[in-house]
Enzyme design. Structure first.
Site, short mmCIF file in Angstrom:
data_model
loop_
_atom_site.label_atom_id
_atom_site.label_comp_id
_atom_site.label_asym_id
_atom_site.label_seq_id
_atom_site.Cartn_x
_atom_site.Cartn_y
_atom_site.Cartn_z
CE LYS A 1 -4.03 1.94 2.47
NZ LYS A 1 -4.89 1.86 3.69
CB SER B 1 -8.19 3.88 2.68
OG SER B 1 -7.41 3.16 3.60
CB SER C 1 -8.81 1.25 5.62
OG SER C 1 -9.40 2.51 5.49
#
Lengths: 497, 503
Positions: A82, A160, A184
């Site tokens: 990420k 997210s 998330s």
């Protein structure tokens, strides 16, 4: 060199580990297969920085280690990272324009541990800007796309950690790192039919991960199976003296805990999670999950978590408050974006223009909310009250655990993945409702895992969430393993990209 | 420990055009913690390094960086608290004070607003023999220092140096117990002395390692006593805060100016506005920096990156057991054990190095004589050359050796001064030097008697004068000592002269 194996990018971490150790495939070939899938998957916009050179170099090193025998489980496993994780020399922008061009000179503890264990980094993954969002649509790179779709309607992979979810679900990598502040990891995992675990707060170091809300942020693995989550979490977790909130607690062998035996365990079903207007399909899925646990020999018990309804408002006070302070460092002075200034502009104009240009609308909204709730005269009414609510929510969980409940089963999300752009004009609060089942877990610092359990009427994946006792991820993973086996979820998104 | 009892000094009174006014002063002292590393990062705190060379990723607030508390800085704060007889809080916590400035990379300062590590304590500030102000300490908290903005290197650009960013500070907050400019300076002096004794702050004001914010208000006589009785601030005037002063002289001048400014406003029928002011030493005036309305909203909240700081009583006890002797106790001991005057005891305890030096000289010797030698001869000589006690070429053992020769009657005071000069410039063992150079006073009565007889016989007029006025007999003593080349013991000569003259 072993014979070429096609489709290795779709393997699980566990299968790849075994094949690597047996020499049935090399880490380089496995990596190449992922790199090819990534290049073919640009339409998903999951990877925002590809790092093939680093990947192949790490894969070669992994092969050398594998030859020597005694390589760790993650050795040679290609992963996506990420964009919130700082990776040395590689763009790390938290999907924000304000960090445009930022390449850290340091490696986050999590990625450093994964690399020490021999893992391979394929590149950086899309996400909502500064991890603020539930659809990956706040990213400066544009949204990632869910590999699952209904007809021609493109769907959000959630957020997210949307890029992580899309990449794993579309077999661009074997696993990915995610972070979870209010859901998330778990929400995008549910939206894409994969597994995502948010560990107990303090289980995984936050050092080198761009901070959103420090008291809630926690990194975790996003994988194709529960076993993979167990393997990857083992490599990510552990005490880090550089993170004062990291716990000095031994990391057990999570994979070894996957016995499949949950007889006599008590699974709590919280009545407050049965929300008004909950889609029938979610309710039915939940009921099926309850049956599965009961069939496996667990005792299912109705429980109450009375302060649940206050969790979302409390979360949307605490998280923006911390964010407003955490994001103050992005001021254009030392790194990242700095606005071009007009003649006569001073430091105030530099801050205002830089931050107005660098932060997207959702990040700006949360900074303003956070600044407001911390301001003189409002602090007690908002921030302090939210902290008190947080303490009550934590106590709710402690109470049911003390009464013998071993884990709690809830839906992961209030719906399946929604269409991209569909929420663009909606009240932001509607988007925040995506976190309704997940934020309590962050507020209480507990471990929570999302497991794909079925498909809805449109053929989209739905997930259930299991919440465990603090530091008992091993048991939690075992319950999730049982749910996963009983659900027998094997569906994959049809390849259209 | 010895306790000295004091009476409180009278507060300073300023006569206004209409009536008398008194001052009420509280201070916030920012003392840089003596520590090799910063409060939350491992970076060095060395002063004077190249700009931006002592900066870690944490200090310059790189994304994802986290603070980790430096245990030694906590120990220093605890030690300071113990030195101020203060309550040590076993649980304290760090808060973020949020504001934007280029020399504050995080966009917030980590401080301790809600739960400081040290609670109430006190400082005894002496204003004269037997007179002292007891200044209550409200709290001490740990916090980060900011960096330095440099605006005068380029016409269009500002620069920032982060070397000081994140260095540990102790903010020592007093109650409004200080009643005049001199007391304020004396308070800072005393606090500085205690910190230096403790080794928790070097007290270097020039480098900014000790800085003061001064809160000043004025009130009519009698109002302060009402405040003290009730602790109700409404009895006091509106205060102004003068920021960031690093000189005792400026502190006094600024308070003096500020008090007169406030008095003029009040006597004019106006109201003092609560605000932050800066002192301009060039113009000797304070100027408004920002009013209460313009004051920052710092949006304090608990720092989520740091868990509450919990320390154990046993650890505090261990620090307490290793505390050095502090100025008040040392002064009392010097007075009691060595018979020093209040004044000499103050002089000798002002700096720890000097006190230790004196202690070594005086131990087992005549304390008063040791004090005279250290203060008059050694300090005088060092001062002449601009040297510090730590640079003294004469060690305590050497000076003690000189005093031993005097005490034994081996050398006279005059010879001792010569010997001191030799030891100061050439070094060496005093006893050996005296021996080698024949510095030995004559105490043999027969030899001195002969000289006395000779001089009396040669000066009949002087004999007559001395018989009329015995005070003049000293002339004979001087002559005898001169005749013996300074070696005759003055006490012996005195006795013989008196006897021979029949006084």
């Amino acid at each position: 060199m072993s014979a070429k194996v096609t489709g290795a990018n779709s393997w699980t971490i566990a299968a790849a580990r075994d094949a690597l150790r047996k020499g049935e495939i090399s880490a380089v070939d496995l990596t190449m297969s992922c790199l090819a899938a990534i290049d073919a998957g640009d339409a998903l916009n999951a990877f925002v920085h590809k790092t093939p050179e680093i990947a192949l170099e790490q894969a070669r090193a992994a092969d050398a280690r594998l030859k020597g025998g005694d390589a760790p489980a993650m050795c040679g496993i290609p992963l996506g990272i990420k964009d919130l994780f700082c990776t040395r020399g590689v763009p790390s922008q938290a999907a924000s324009n304000i960090l445009r061009g930022f390449r850290p000179e340091y490696e986050s503890t999590v990625t450093a541990k994964l690399f020490e264990a021999g893992a391979v980094m394929l590149g950086k993954l899309n996400m909502d800007e500064f991890a603020m969002g539930s659809s990956n649509e706040t990213s400066c790179y544009g949204n990632a796309v869910n590999p699952w779709k209904v007809d021609d309607r493109l769907l959000t992979p959630g957020g997210s950690s949307g890029g992580s979810a899309a990449a794993v679900a579309a077999d661009l990598c074997l696993g990915a790192t995610g972070t979870d502040t209010g859901g998330s990891i778990r929400q995008p995992a549910a939206f894409t039919g994969i597994v995502g675990i948010k560990p107990t707060y303090g289980r995984v170091s936050r050092w080198g991960i761009v901070a959103f809300a420090s008291s809630l942020d926690q990194a975790g693995p996003m994988t194709k199976t529960v076993r993979d989550a167990a393997i990857m979490l083992g490599a990510m977790a552990g005490h880090d003296p550089k993170d004062s909130t990291s716990a000095d607690i031994p990391v057990p062998d999570f994979e070894a805990a996957l016995t499949g035996d949950i007889r006599g365990k008590v699974i709590g079903i919280p009545k407050e999670y049965r929300m008004d207007g909950m889609p029938g399909e979610i309710e039915a899925l939940w009921a099926r999950g309850i049956e599965m646990m009961r069939d496996a020999g667990a005792e299912v018990r109705d429980i109450s978590l009375p302060h649940t309804k206050y969790a979302l408002p409390a979360y949307y006070v605490i998280a923006p408050a911390e964010a407003s302070s955490n994001l103050a460092r992005y001021d254009g002075v030392r790194y990242g974006h700095r606005a071009k200034l007009a003649a006569g502009d001073g430091i105030t104009e530099m801050y205002e223009k830089t931050r107005a240009e660098g932060f997207g609308p959702e990040v700006q909204r949360r900074i303003m909310v956070g600044t407001y709730v911390l301001s003189a005269g409002f602090y007690d009414a908002y921030y302090n009250r939210a902290r008190k609510v947080r303490a009550l929510i934590k106590r709710d969980f402690e109470t049911v655990f003390a009464q013998g409940v071993d884990a709690i089963l809830t839906p992961a999300t209030p719906s399946a993945a929604f269409g991209l752009g569909e929420m663009a004009d909606a009240d932001p609060v509607k988007m925040y409702l995506n976190d309704v089942f997940t934020v309590t877990v962050n507020l209480a610092g507990l471990p929570g895992i999302s497991v794909p359990v079925g498909l809805d009427g449109q053929g989209l994946p739905l997930g259930l969430q299991l919440i465990g006792r603090p530091w008992e991820e091993a048991d939690l993973l075992n319950y999730a393993h049982v749910l996963e086996s009983r659900a027998g979820f094997v569906a994959k998104a049809g390849k259209w990209w | 420990m010895l306790d000295l009892t004091y009476t409180a000094p009278t507060p300073k009174v300023i006569a206004g055009a209409r009536h008398d006014w008194e001052l009420v002063i509280g201070m916030e002292i920012h003392a840089q913690v003596s520590s090799n590393a910063k409060l939350f990062s491992g970076a060095s705190t060395a002063f004077g390094a190249e700009p931006n060379s002592n900066v870690s990723f944490v200090d310059c607030a790189m994304p994802g960086m986290l603070p980790v508390i430096n245990e030694f800085c906590v120990e220093q704060a605890v030690r300071t608290g113990l030195g101020l007889k203060a309550r040590i809080n076993l649980v304290s916590a760090f808060d973020r004070k949020n504001y934007f400035y280029p020399d504050l990379p995080q966009g917030y300062q980590i401080s301790q607003l809600y739960h400081p590590i040290v609670g109430e304590g006190e400082v005894i500030v002496e204003m004269g023999p037997g007179i002292a102000r007891r200044v209550r300490i409200e709290r001490i908290h740990l916090e980060q220092d900011a960096g330095k903005s440099i605006h005068d290197m380029d016409p269009n650009l500002s620069f920032v140096d982060f070397n000081r960013t994140g260095v540990a500070l102790m903010e020592i907050v007093s109650r409004p117990d200080i009643r005049g400019p001199e007391e304020a300076a004396a308070y800072v002096t005393k606090l500085r002395q205690i910190l230096r004794y403790l080794g928790t702050c070097d007290g270097n004001m020039q480098n900014g390692n000790l800085r003061a914010d001064v809160n000043v208000s004025v009130c009519r006589p009698g109002a302060y006593e009402k405040y003290q009785a009730t602790q109700d601030f409404s009895h006091l005037g509106t205060r102004c805060e003068i920021k960031n002063m690093n000189s005792m002289r400026f502190i006094q001048a600024a308070i003096e100016y500020e008090a007169r400014r406030q008095i003029a406003i009040l006597e004019d029928g106006g109201e003092v506005v609560q605000e932050t002011r800066l002192y301009d030493p060039d113009r000797n005036e304070t100027r408004s920096m920002r009013s209460k309305e313009e004051a920052h909203d710092y949006r304090y909240f608990p720092d989520p990156d740091l868990l509450p700081l919990e320390i154990e009583q046993a650890w505090v006890d261990d620090i307490a057991a290793r505390m050095p002797e502090l100025p008040d106790a040392k002064k009392a001991r010097f007075m009691a054990d060595y018979g020093l005057t209040d004044y000499d005891a103050n002089v000798l305890t002002a700096e720890l190095d000097a006190a230790n030096y004196f202690d070594a000289v005086a131990r087992g010797r005549d304390g008063k004589m040791a004090a005279n030698w250290v203060i008059n001869e050694l300090f005088g000589r060092l001062k002449k050359e601009g040297h510090d006690i730590s640079e003294s070429p004469v060690s305590a053992a050497q000076l003690g050796g000189i005093i031993d020769l005097i005490a034994a009657g081996t050398i006279s005071g005059k010879m001792a001064k010569d010997l001191f000069e030799i030891v100061y410039t050439e070094g060496g063992d005093p006893a050996q030097i005296a021996e080698a150079r024949g510095m030995k006073q004559v105490t043999d009565t027969a030899a001195i008697e002969a000289a006395v007889d000779e001089i009396i016989a040669a000066n009949p007029e002087q004999v007559a004068k001395s018989k009329a006025n015995p005070k003049l007999a000293g002339w004979f003593t001087g002559q005898v000592i001169k005749a013996t080349g300074g070696k005759a013991n003055p006490a012996t000569v005195n006795a013989l002269v008196a006897k021979k003259l029949g006084l």
